[in-house]
Design a protein around this motif. Structure first.
Motif, short mmCIF file in Angstrom:
data_model
loop_
_atom_site.label_atom_id
_atom_site.label_comp_id
_atom_site.label_asym_id
_atom_site.label_seq_id
_atom_site.Cartn_x
_atom_site.Cartn_y
_atom_site.Cartn_z
N PHE A 79 -15.38 -4.99 0.86
CA PHE A 79 -15.30 -4.37 -0.84
C PHE A 79 -14.48 -4.49 -1.86
CE2 PHE A 79 -18.14 -1.15 2.71
CZ PHE A 79 -19.30 -1.42 1.94
N CYS A 80 -13.24 -5.09 -0.69
CA CYS A 80 -12.12 -5.43 -1.54
C CYS A 80 -11.83 -7.09 -0.86
CB CYS A 80 -11.40 -4.55 -2.29
SG CYS A 80 -10.59 -3.61 -0.88
N LYS A 81 -10.64 -7.21 -1.63
CA LYS A 81 -10.16 -8.40 -0.69
C LYS A 81 -9.19 -8.02 0.18
CE LYS A 81 -10.53 -12.03 -4.54
NZ LYS A 81 -9.56 -12.75 -5.50
N ARG A 82 -8.43 -8.12 1.23
CA ARG A 82 -7.88 -8.14 2.47
C ARG A 82 -6.35 -7.91 1.21
NH1 ARG A 82 -8.35 -6.28 6.55
NH2 ARG A 82 -9.73 -7.69 6.99
N GLY A 83 -5.92 -6.10 1.44
CA GLY A 83 -4.48 -6.03 0.98
C GLY A 83 -4.83 -5.26 -0.57
N GLU A 84 -6.26 -5.77 -1.28
CA GLU A 84 -6.73 -5.13 -2.37
C GLU A 84 -7.31 -3.41 -1.97
OE1 GLU A 84 -8.40 -7.71 -4.80
OE2 GLU A 84 -5.92 -9.44 -4.39
N GLY A 85 -7.40 -2.71 -0.69
CA GLY A 85 -7.38 -1.31 -0.32
C GLY A 85 -6.81 -0.42 -1.18
N THR A 118 0.66 -0.97 0.11
CA THR A 118 0.21 -0.10 0.12
C THR A 118 1.02 1.23 0.06
OG1 THR A 118 -1.23 -0.87 0.95
CG2 THR A 118 -1.60 1.12 1.38
N THR A 119 0.26 2.71 -0.90
CA THR A 119 1.22 4.01 -1.29
C THR A 119 0.61 5.10 -0.54
OG1 THR A 119 0.23 3.85 -3.49
CG2 THR A 119 2.43 2.46 -3.28
N THR A 120 1.62 5.50 0.17
CA THR A 120 0.79 7.09 0.47
C THR A 120 0.11 7.60 -0.96
OG1 THR A 120 1.57 9.48 0.73
CG2 THR A 120 3.17 7.90 0.16
N PRO A 139 -5.26 -0.21 -4.33
CA PRO A 139 -5.59 -0.54 -5.41
C PRO A 139 -7.44 0.13 -5.65
CG PRO A 139 -4.60 -2.70 -5.73
CD PRO A 139 -5.05 -1.60 -3.83
N PHE A 140 -8.11 -0.65 -4.91
CA PHE A 140 -9.68 -0.20 -4.96
C PHE A 140 -10.20 1.34 -4.85
CE2 PHE A 140 -13.53 0.12 -2.58
CZ PHE A 140 -14.62 -0.41 -3.24
N ILE A 141 -8.72 1.86 -3.90
CA ILE A 141 -9.29 3.12 -4.40
C ILE A 141 -8.60 3.91 -5.58
CG2 ILE A 141 -7.82 4.90 -3.28
CD1 ILE A 141 -7.80 3.90 -0.29
N GLU A 142 -7.02 3.51 -5.81
CA GLU A 142 -7.14 3.83 -7.07
C GLU A 142 -7.57 3.51 -8.63
OE1 GLU A 142 -1.88 3.82 -6.95
OE2 GLU A 142 -3.06 1.77 -7.63
N SER A 143 -8.24 2.48 -8.55
CA SER A 143 -10.01 2.59 -9.45
C SER A 143 -10.13 4.38 -9.25
CB SER A 143 -10.29 1.42 -9.22
OG SER A 143 -11.61 1.23 -7.96
N GLY A 144 -11.05 5.00 -8.24
CA GLY A 144 -12.02 5.42 -8.33
C GLY A 144 -12.72 5.08 -7.90
N VAL A 169 -9.71 3.89 7.05
CA VAL A 169 -10.61 3.57 5.60
C VAL A 169 -10.22 2.29 4.75
CG1 VAL A 169 -11.67 4.98 4.37
CG2 VAL A 169 -10.99 6.27 6.14
N LEU A 170 -8.72 2.90 4.79
CA LEU A 170 -8.85 1.60 3.45
C LEU A 170 -8.58 -0.11 4.24
CD1 LEU A 170 -5.44 1.87 1.28
CD2 LEU A 170 -6.05 -0.23 2.74
N MET A 171 -8.50 -0.07 5.78
CA MET A 171 -8.40 -1.13 5.91
C MET A 171 -9.75 -1.62 6.75
SD MET A 171 -4.61 -1.13 8.38
CE MET A 171 -4.72 0.33 9.40
N GLN A 172 -10.91 -0.66 6.80
CA GLN A 172 -12.31 -1.27 6.85
C GLN A 172 -12.85 -1.80 5.87
OE1 GLN A 172 -15.04 1.36 9.59
NE2 GLN A 172 -12.86 2.40 8.97
#
Lengths: 407, 147
Positions: free
Chosen positions: A326-332, A178-180, A334-339, A317-320
């Motif tokens: 809403f997405c798989k564990r660890g994919e928060g 996960t990135t800043t 990329p999920f945010i990045e998708s808009g 938020v990402l971890m929630q």
């Protein structure tokens, strides 16, 4: 008891400001104002209210407010145990239990918070410029179980929430990459939502990803714009029965399900507990609770049209988002990045009011207010045809959530 | 007195009768964890009941202070007067403590050099004659044979 299913029928708030801007009105006066506005929004009168509920060690006791507001009879007065912002939805859930079991008819959930009049959460109640005690440092008596627990965090300078919740977020970055920038995109999305919201403290302050990346580091990886606001203000929501809700002023919103709690051994969460199970350390600690919510409602994450997710810090938020499925564990990331979180075009429009990052920090009760507005079609970032809304309370502490449905 | 890393103005430990023995051991430079006498489960912070077998009997097990960084944050805002910034708060997985971790600080390293899983060792900081705080620092890298 037929016809007693709990519904939210009114919402209201005071002016929201930056901390310290409301200096001439007491917190309890603000609470009274927010309660009055929510009751008015419902088309009810204060004489109809017979229950009050709050959370987060609200300083404004229901017993005093009931007298100040002239309630004819106080039949339910409730305070949630879950710490801080973790308890907002639990207060709503408790109000729902009260009306569904017939203990009360109309319960108002409120939260009033003037950080300027008491202490700023961001400064952890400490003033580094204050005179230093000349006595040699020593162990001091803990006045409470909470303070004895904090005794294993404070001597290391762990007193700021921004530092505490950086710990699971940093581990999430290590485990999943996960990135800043992904955290920043979340903050930028919520700020964009706030731009249409006249109540939002930061509504007139656009933010780009470059602004986020240039904001000062507070507690790595939390930059200033990863942290929620520190605000003054109050808000309230009115809970009553389905039967009573039918002929009121606004379209009622059903409380489909509510949950609260914490997983085994969680304690206060990563703020004071280094020994949370490895499997859930880099999470919001809310997955088990989220599963209970879906089961109770007979719905799942794909049924949610709009989400108001407690946002004290971007990483939480990402971890929630992962906890709630809403997405798989660890994919928060990329999920945010998708808009996904954008009010238009996103698969999960989130924090349509701007959240605690950009509207105001009222310990997340303003997220319940917005969840109701979103399903009424009153949000300033409307999600067309939204029928199911998720509202969560503070994660990385024992938490709570409600699932709301349009009627 | 030991090397100092943090000022006297840091928040002091707060303790009740359950947690005070841990701090008394620390004052003697002993890093301990609470161990359930019947089942051997270790716990930290100290608590009156074993969450696994519910026994109230426990003893104190001294641990080596070797461990690895589980997670960390570099904090850029002061908590106390005269504090050097940034300072590092870390969660350390202790090597011989039944899988327990402890919240502490990393000292003697810039934040850029910290990585998760890096090996660390205990260093006591005597804040006064009565108060010692366990901090951690990177294990010095032994000289390589190839040098």
């Amino acid at each position: 008891m037929t016809g007693r299913k709990a519904h939210i029928v009114g919402v209201g708030e005071t002016l929201y400001t930056r901390w310290g801007k409301i200096g001439d009105v007491t917190e309890h006066a603000l609470a009274c104002q927010a309660i009055g506005r929510a009751v008015e929004d419902a088309g009810l009168d204060l004489s109809d209210v017979d229950g009050l509920a709050s959370f987060a060690e609200d300083r404004n006791e229901a017993t005093f407010l009931a007298a100040e507001l002239g309630l004819p009879s106080l039949r339910f007065a409730n305070m949630v145990w879950l710490p801080g912002g973790g308890g907002g939805c639990a207060a709503v859930g408790n109000a729902a239990m009260a009306v569904e079991t017939g203990q009360a008819e109309v319960v108002v959930v409120y939260r009033s918070l003037c950080q300027g009049q008491f202490f700023r959460f961001g400064a952890a109640g400490r003033d580094p410029t204050a005179p230093v005690d000349p006595a040699p440092p020593t162990v001091k008596p803990a006045g409470s179980l909470m303070l004895a627990s904090m005794g294993f965090a404070m001597p290391y300078g762990l007193l700021m929430a921004a530092a505490a919740y950086a710990l699971p977020t940093r581990r999430h970055m290590h485990l999943y990459g996960t990135t800043t920038e992904q955290l920043g995109m979340l903050a930028v999305t919520f700020r964009e939502h706030a731009s249409r919201n006249p109540r939002a403290v930061m509504g007139g302050r656009p933010m780009t990803l470059a602004d986020h990346q240039a904001s000062p580091m507070i507690a790595d990886p939390h930059r200033l714009f990863d942290c929620c606001l520190e605000s003054d203000g109050a808000c309230a929501v009115v809970v009553t029965t389905e039967e009573r809700a039918r002929d009121l002023a606004k379209r009622p919103v059903e409380i489909l399900a509510s949950v609260q709690g914490a997983p085994k051994g969680y304690g206060f969460g990563p703020f004071t507990n280094a020994n949370i199970a490895d499997e859930i350390y880099a999470t919001g600690g809310t997955e088990e609770m989220a599963n209970r919510l879906w089961e109770k409602a007979g719905l799942g994450p794909s049924d949610v049209d709009v989400a108001e997710i407690y946002d004290h810090f971007t990483g939480c938020v990402l971890m929630q988002l992962e906890d709630y499925g809403f997405c798989k564990r660890g994919e928060g990331g990329p999920f945010i990045e998708s808009g996904a979180l954008a009010w238009r075009g996103g698969s999960l429009p989130t924090n349509t009011h701007g959240g605690s990052l950009s509207e105001a920090y009222i310990h997340g009760l303003n997220h319940v207010v917005e969840g109701v507005r979103a399903l009424r079609g009153e949000s300033t970032s409307p999600v067309e045809g939204a029928e199911v809304g998720l509202v969560t309370s503070g994660a990385c502490v024992p938490s709570s959530a409600v699932l709301l449905g349009r009627r | 007195m030991s090397e100092r890393f943090f000022p006297d103005s840091m928040p002091p430990p707060l303790a009740d009768s359950t947690t005070l023995p841990w701090w008394e051991a620390a004052a003697d430079h002993r890093l301990v964890v609470q161990r359930c006498t019947p089942c051997g489960h270790t716990r930290l912070p100290p608590a009156p009941i074993c969450p696994e077998c519910r026994s109230t009997e426990s003893d104190w097990q001294e641990v080596s202070g070797r461990g690895r960084v589980y997670t960390y944050t570099a904090v850029h805002r002061p908590i106390a007067a005269g504090q050097e910034l940034p300072f590092i708060i870390a969660v350390i997985s202790l090597e011989d403590a039944g899988g327990l971790r402890i919240i502490s600080n990393l000292v003697g390293t810039p934040p850029e050099a910290v990585t998760i899983d890096m090996p660390v060792e205990l260093v006591w900081e005597d804040m006064s004659a009565e108060l010692s705080i366990p901090r951690f620092r990177p294990v010095p890298t032994p000289p390589s044979d190839e040098d």
